[in-house]
Write a protein that holds these residues in place. Sequence first.
Motif: not given
Length: 85
Positions: A65, A68, A71-72, A75-80
């Motif tokens: 977290k 990231m 950054r965005a 959703q990108p955090l969840r994916k990572r």
Amino acid sequence: MKQLTERQGQRLPEWLDAVHKDDPPSLHTLVPGIDRDCDVVIAGFTLPWSCGVVEGHASRIKMLKRQMFGRAGFQPLRKRVLLAS
């Protein structure tokens, strides 16, 4: 302190009594906190269970977290996080 190394939490009240009798200044703030939650501390010293695995996962997710941040979005955090598992 054998209570920690040999899981002898039941001996904690004896140790607390000895600390109260000697009254060392370095333990003035520690002992009242232990007295308030004595049953929980004894269980922690006695029982074989640990939450170390859960804490490790929480620390890993917090690190991701922080990496990231800004950054965005979610959703990108969840994916990572899911890909890092």
